[in-house]
Write a protein that holds these residues in place. Sequence first.
Motif, short mmCIF file in Angstrom:
data_model
loop_
_atom_site.label_atom_id
_atom_site.label_comp_id
_atom_site.label_asym_id
_atom_site.label_seq_id
_atom_site.Cartn_x
_atom_site.Cartn_y
_atom_site.Cartn_z
N ALA A 14 -72.60 -25.83 57.17
CA ALA A 14 -72.16 -25.23 55.90
C ALA A 14 -73.08 -24.08 55.50
O ALA A 14 -72.61 -23.05 54.98
N ARG A 15 -74.36 -24.20 55.75
CA ARG A 15 -75.31 -23.13 55.42
C ARG A 15 -75.03 -21.88 56.25
O ARG A 15 -75.01 -20.76 55.74
N VAL A 16 -74.83 -22.09 57.55
CA VAL A 16 -74.59 -20.95 58.44
C VAL A 16 -73.29 -20.25 58.06
O VAL A 16 -73.23 -19.01 58.03
N ARG A 17 -72.27 -21.02 57.74
CA ARG A 17 -70.99 -20.42 57.38
C ARG A 17 -71.06 -19.63 56.08
O ARG A 17 -70.37 -18.62 55.91
N SER A 39 -63.16 -28.72 39.36
CA SER A 39 -64.24 -28.61 40.34
C SER A 39 -65.47 -29.38 39.88
O SER A 39 -65.66 -29.65 38.69
N LEU A 40 -66.32 -29.73 40.83
CA LEU A 40 -67.58 -30.39 40.51
C LEU A 40 -68.44 -29.48 39.63
O LEU A 40 -69.10 -29.95 38.69
N ALA A 78 -65.87 -32.29 58.68
CA ALA A 78 -67.04 -31.61 58.12
C ALA A 78 -66.74 -30.13 57.94
O ALA A 78 -67.16 -29.27 58.70
N THR A 79 -65.94 -29.81 56.92
CA THR A 79 -65.57 -28.42 56.68
C THR A 79 -66.63 -27.66 55.89
O THR A 79 -66.64 -26.44 55.87
N GLY A 80 -67.51 -28.38 55.21
CA GLY A 80 -68.55 -27.75 54.42
C GLY A 80 -68.12 -27.40 53.01
O GLY A 80 -68.91 -26.86 52.24
N ASN A 81 -66.88 -27.70 52.64
CA ASN A 81 -66.41 -27.35 51.30
C ASN A 81 -67.17 -28.10 50.22
O ASN A 81 -67.49 -27.54 49.16
N ASP A 82 -67.47 -29.37 50.47
CA ASP A 82 -68.20 -30.16 49.48
C ASP A 82 -69.63 -29.63 49.28
O ASP A 82 -70.12 -29.56 48.15
N ILE A 83 -70.28 -29.24 50.38
CA ILE A 83 -71.63 -28.69 50.30
C ILE A 83 -71.62 -27.35 49.58
O ILE A 83 -72.49 -27.04 48.76
N ASN A 84 -70.64 -26.53 49.87
CA ASN A 84 -70.53 -25.24 49.19
C ASN A 84 -70.29 -25.43 47.69
O ASN A 84 -70.81 -24.68 46.86
#
Length: 484
Positions: A157-160, A355-356, A387-393
Amino acid sequence: MYLAPLRWEPSKRTSYVRCRKLSVCCTMSSEVINLDSINRQNEMETSEYDLSQTRSSKVKRVLRFICTKVCAGIIIVGIISIVIVCVAFLVSYENDTEVTLTVGVLKKDLSPEQDVWFKKALEDLESALNAQINTKKAQNVIMFVVDGFEPEAISLARVRKYGTNGTFTWERFPHLGISRWNNRLAIGTAIFGGVGAHTGTSGVDSSVRPNNCLRLADDRTHVESILSWAQEVDLKTGVVTNGDIRKGTTVALYAHIANDSWACPSMLPDQTQIPGCLDAETQLMYELPGKKLDVIMGWNAVEAACDSEHTLQKSWEDDDTLNAEVPSDFWTKITDGDTEYIRAILPESLRFNVSLQAMIIKSLQVLTKESDGFVLVVICEPTSASATGNDINELEESVKTTMSFLGNSLDETLIITTFTPYFEQQQDISEDESRDSLIYATGPMAHLFRNVHDPTFIAHVVSYAARLGRFRDSLLANSLLQWF
């Protein structure tokens, strides 16, 4: 008879006598003269002695004065020398620091390919050198718990989002620690209560085995959470999650339960129908600290098993001291800015509309309104198996917005972002498994995270930083602090 006056006439006799008397007088006179001369001689000698003594005393005073001045001069010179050495040392240190930060000489000889790395390293060095240690009491605490993500998903997620050299906001916090986990440890009880317990349980100590309600009757087995400690000193409290607030790690914040999957009454097994064995939802509604939470926001992920929307809404509406929100028009109602409490388990139909980040900002508006301080726990869980990274973003945007919202209050707010490991869920754990996860912190007492810690350490840092629980200030001390 008349007596004529006598008349004295000198005679030889008298003359002789007079002569004798005169000789005696002369003799005495000579003796007196001799005594006077002796006395004068003695006086002269005494004067000479006194003069000598006076001169000696003057010499001693002069010597004493000279010695005093010389000694004082030596001391002053010594002090000045020490000061000069210290100043020289500091100047040398400052110059060394400037050279280290600028490396102007090396910069001329570096190729562009090398220079870019030196610049990045110098930025990191400057950030480390300028890191401040905040020893104030934490007026507010915000804890972001990233629960159950694989490390690879976070890196991806960080790299993306930022590329290979980018960093998330929490990764730039000045203080960092490592928590060591094993698969036998109850995650929520460790982080929020500071006590190790059996995995699968929540809010109880290790004397309570999974699914065993008999020990729950003993209140001494109950583990209080940071929210309980905060409410004891009249701080506002809140919980926000993108998962179900009645399951998993979140349950340890407000409930004492032998199985953290017992979300509502209908999910309790028959053998647990004994006094004191309560599900998470019931404790959230009727027990402390759940019923005193100022903010409750989560999702109804177990809708099929629990008719919780109706149950929770009814319990909150029946309590005259609370402002209940109707989940169906939840977002419309809380955006007016006058909401005093937010308590809602939202239906899945609203997930993509709320959204959160928006939930956190609204929570902060409630918790900072006429507040002496607050404790907010935000739990971010994977919302999908991929693991799409949407939650981390979404978490990244939430942390950035939170820090922007706090503004000048950042200096008195302890912010922690911590990760919990992902373990395969197993009914019977036969082998021990250990994993490490990171703790990022900024604000008051954040420097206490400095090396490898047990995950239970997190709750105790919060307790110490905000003076909660066993580190709670006395009532007198708190009263006095309010006047200064």
